[in-house]
Design an enzyme around this catalytic site. Structure first.
Site, PDB file in Angstrom:
ATOM      1  N   CYS A   1     110.376 -21.864  20.116  1.00 33.35           N
ATOM      2  CA  CYS A   1     110.598 -21.910  18.675  1.00 33.35           C
ATOM      3  C   CYS A   1     110.614 -20.495  18.100  1.00 33.35           C
ATOM      4  O   CYS A   1     111.519 -19.720  18.377  1.00 33.35           O
ATOM      5  CB  CYS A   1     109.575 -22.817  18.004  1.00 33.35           C
ATOM      6  SG  CYS A   1     110.129 -23.438  16.382  1.00 33.35           S
TER       7      CYS A   1
ATOM      8  N   HIS B   1     109.173 -28.057  21.157  1.00 35.57           N
ATOM      9  CA  HIS B   1     107.728 -28.034  21.334  1.00 35.57           C
ATOM     10  C   HIS B   1     107.304 -29.187  22.241  1.00 35.57           C
ATOM     11  O   HIS B   1     107.931 -30.246  22.258  1.00 35.57           O
ATOM     12  CB  HIS B   1     107.020 -28.198  19.984  1.00 35.57           C
ATOM     13  CG  HIS B   1     107.129 -27.018  19.088  1.00 35.57           C
ATOM     14  ND1 HIS B   1     106.444 -25.853  19.297  1.00 35.57           N
ATOM     15  CD2 HIS B   1     107.853 -26.837  17.952  1.00 35.57           C
ATOM     16  CE1 HIS B   1     106.723 -24.993  18.323  1.00 35.57           C
ATOM     17  NE2 HIS B   1     107.584 -25.568  17.503  1.00 35.57           N
TER      18      HIS B   1
END
Length: 484
Positions: A332, A430
Site C-alpha cells: 500500500c 493488505h
C-alpha cells in the site's frame, strides 16, 4: 436484548482483547452477540462487508462473534494523519479531516449516528458488548463525549471499569476514576475488572478489598496475563512499543516503524513463522545490514512518512540493502514509496504537493479518490499461489513496471509491480500473508520453509483459549446479570 460496556482507566489497558474474549465466551454459551465501539482512533483498519472501514479491533471482535464486520460496529473512526489532526470516518465513509480542537467541538453532533448504529445492532443480538475509548476520567474531554460515559449515559448501558495492573497504580487508577466522575456516572458502573495480572491472583485479594471499600463497586474478577493475545491482531500502534523480535529465525525481515504506520497486522502471520525473525525497526536505529528482506508498510500519510524515512537515513540503508542483493516488498503506502514520484494535488493526506519516491520501481502514484475499499482474492503472478485480503487506499499507480504485476485479482484487474530483476515488488493488497499458500510460496522463494500452520486456525484457537480463561477467572454470570 442486553448490553454491557467495558471502559478503561486509560488507553491500552486491554479493553479490546477483553471484549473479543467475552464475545467469544458468550457465543460459546449459545448467545447471539455483537461488538460495538462508538468511537475508535486507530490506523489499523479493516474493510467491512457493507463497503466501509472500521477499526481492526472491531473486525476481530466480529470474528469472535462469528459474524461479518459491519460499519455499525464502529460508527466513528479517527485515523491520525499528524500529531494534531485525523481523518474522520463515519459509518465507513471518509467525511474529511479535523484538527483535534475542531473535532472536540464537533463530536457531539455525531451522537445520533452513534445511537442509531447501536440500535441496529441491538435489534439483531441477545447481547451487545460495548468498548469505550481512553478513560471516562478524562473530564476535560467530557463535553460532547460519545466514547465513554457520554454514550453510556444516553444509551443507558451499565459499565464495567477495567484497570491494568501490569503498568502499576491500578488501585489509584480505579479509585481516582471514582473520585473524578460525577455521582450519576458512578451509578452506571456495575463493577470493575483487574487485567493483566502475573502470578498468584490471590495475592491481590487485599487490593480488591481496598478498591471495593473506596468505591462501592464489586469486583468481577482478576484476569491473568493472556499470552494468547500475542497471536491476535493488535488494535493500534501502541503495541509496537513492546514489539519483541522473534529470535532464532533464519530469514531476517526488517520493517521500519513509520510515524503513521497503518495496518501493520499485515506482518503477524510472518512473525509467527519459526524460521522468520521479524524486526520492527524504531526511529533512531538503522535498518539492519544483515536483513534478507525489507518490507515498507502501509502509511496513513505517505508523503509525510516518506520524509520521515529519509530523515532517519533509511533510504540510504535501503539503497545499500538493494546493492547487496537484498529483497524489498512494499504494501500500500510502502508500495507507493518504492516508485519514482508521489503526487497529492488535492491535499488528501496533508498539504497539497508531491515528492520524489525511492525509485526502486518504475511507477508513479497520484493520490486521488474515490477511496478503494473492498475485499479481494487472486493469485501471485510468479508462483501462482492464492492470495486473499483487502484494498484500502486512494492512490492510483501506473508505470512501466506495472507490466509485471505482482498479483492477478479475481475481478480481472492486476495489482502491484515487480522490478526487472524480481527483487523489488509492491502491491496494494493488505493481509496477503494471512493466505497460507502464498506465505509458504513466498518463504520458499526466500530459501526457508513455512511451518504449514493455518493462520486463520491460529486466530480462532487463540480466541477460544482466551474465552475459556475468562470463563475461569471472570464472573461472566454476574456480568450478564448486570447487563441490561
Amino acid at each position: 436484548m442486553r448490553a454491557i460496556m467495558l471502559q478503561g482507566t486509560g488507553s491500552d489497558v486491554g479493553k479490546s482483547l477483553l471484549v473479543a474474549g467475552l464475545c467469544r465466551a458468550l457465543v460459546r454459551r449459545g448467545l447471539t452477540v455483537r461488538p460495538f465501539k462508538p468511537q475508535n482512533m486507530s490506523n489499523n483498519a479493516a474493510v467491512t462487508a457493507d463497503g466501509g472501514e472500521i477499526g481492526r479491533a472491531q473486525a476481530l471482535q466480529a470474528r469472535a462473534c462469528g459474524v461479518a464486520p459491519s460499519v455499525h460496529m464502529n460508527p466513528v473512526l479517527l485515523k491520525p494523519q499528524s500529531d494534531v489532526g485525523s481523518q474522520v470516518v463515519v459509518r465507513g465513509v471518509v467525511e474529511g479531516t479535523a484538527r483535534a480542537g475542531d473535532y472536540q467541538s464537533r463530536k457531539g453532533r455525531l451522537l445520533p449516528t452513534v445511537l442509531d448504529s447501536f440500535e441496529r445492532l441491538k435489534a439483531e443480538a441477545d447481547v451487545v458488548v460495548v468498548e469505550g475509548a481512553g478513560s471516562p476520567a478524562e473530564v476535560n474531554l467530557r463535553a460532547g463525549d460519545i466514547a465513554n460515559m457520554g454514550f453510556a449515559t444516553v444509551a443507558g448501558v451499565p459499565v464495567v471499569l477495567v484497570g491494568d495492573i501490569d503498568r502499576g497504580g491500578v488501585i489509584a487508577s480505579l479509585v481516582g476514576t471514582h473520585a473524578l466522575i460525577p455521582p450519576e456516572e458512578r451509578a452506571l458502573v456495575a463493577g470493575f475488572l483487574i487485567n493483566k495480572f502475573r502470578g498468584d491472583v490471590r495475592l491481590f485479594d487485599g487490593g480488591l478489598s481496598v478498591i471495593a471499600e473506596r468505591t462501592g463497586w464489586p469486583s468481577f474478577g482478576v484476569v491473568p496475563w493472556l499470552a494468547d493475545a500475542a497471536l491476535l491482531p493488535a488494535e493500534d500502534a501502541v503495541a509496537l512499543d513492546t514489539w519483541k523480535t522473534r529470535s532464532g529465525g533464519r530469514l531476517r525481515v526488517a520493517v521500519p516503524m513509520l510515524s503513521r504506520i497503518a495496518n501493520f497486522d499485515d506482518f503477524d502471520p510472518l512473525a509467527q513463522e519459526p524460521d522468520v525473525a521479524l524486526s520492527m525497526v524504531p526511529r533512531g536505529q538503522p535498518l539492519p545490514g544483515d536483513a534478507d528482506l525489507v518490507i515498507l508498510p502501509g502509511s496513513k500519510a505517505t508523503i509525510a512518512d516518506l520524509a520521515v524515512l529519509r530523515a532517519q537515513g533509511w533510504d540510504v540503508d535501503l539503497a545499500a540493502h538493494r546493492r547487496r542483493g537484498g529483497r524489498v516488498l512494499g504494501i500500500c503506502g510502502g508500495y507507493q514509496m518504492l516508485g519514482r514520484r508521489i503526487a497529492d494535488p488535492d491535499g488528501i493526506e496533508g498539504p497539497p504537493g508531491e515528492a520524489e519516491g525511492l525509485a526502486l520501481l518504475e511507477v508513479d502514484t497520484v493520490l486521488k479518490g474515490p477511496k478503494v475499499l473492498e475485499e479481494a482474492t487472486g493469485t501471485e503472478t510468479i508462483t501462482g499461489a492464492a492470495v486473499a485480503g483487502y484494498e484500502m487506499h486512494m492512490g492510483r499507480t501506473e508505470g512501466t513496471d506495472r507490466a509485471r504485476p505482482m498479483l492477478t485479482l479475481a475481478n480481472g484487474r492486476t495489482d502491484g509491480a515487480v522490478s526487472a530483476d524480481g527483487r523489488v515488488m509492491g502491491c496494494y493488497l493488505h493481509g496477503l500473508f494471512g493466505a497460507d499458500g502464498f506465505r509458504a510460496a513466498f518463504l520458499t522463494g526466500l530459501g526457508v520453509e513455512a511451518s504449514g500452520q493455518s493462520y486463520a486456525a491460529t486466530v480462532e484457537q487463540a480466541l477460544d483459549r482466551i474465552a475459556a480463561r475468562l470463563e475461569e477467572h471472570v464472573d461472566v454470570d454476574a456480568l450478564l446479570a448486570a447487563a441490561r
